[in-house]
Design a protein around this motif. Sequence first.
Motif: not given
Length: 189
Positions: A161-171
């Motif tokens: 879940e944390e990784l997904k949030r970071e990826a969405e922020e980068l996107m």
Amino acid sequence: MSELLRQADRREDTNFDKIYRWYIGEGEVELNNEQQKLRKRWENIWRLFGGYNTPTKIVRKHKRVFSEISERTAWQDLRNAKALFGDPSLQNRAAERQRLNIILLRAMKKAEKDRDWKALARLTDQYRKNNLLDKDDNGGIEDLLEHFKPHQFVFSNKDPEELKREAEELMKDVPAVDAEFTIVSDDES
């Protein structure tokens, strides 16, 4: 018997093979009278190619010189001469381009020495056209990169879940057509 089996079963060189080796080996192979006649006919028809004639005219001229051969044999001589010596119609174009390049380079040096900048620009343009430097290269690296989609794999032991949030922020900073991400869990891999 198929052609492939016939070639595999062949125990002696053909006339073409012997004549080819005669040219390559500079006379190490001895040719019989028939092979000498073939060699002379092939040389003749290949030399006729140098006059910028059409193949039909070349065959007719060749038949006049060697009246004992048929038209079909003259065409075979033409085919064998091309196989043995190369196709001079293709080589002439490259030779003419090289000859023109030499003339253009000399003229460019003279124009530069005389400080004739207009002539130099005109000659440079002609040189560029002669060598097809004014055309875009087809199939260059730019074309490859246009369709190439690089992949980057990131391995992490973070919480999904944390990784997904970071990826969405980068996107948010990256256009959607340029990147995408997929989270793969241990269960899916």
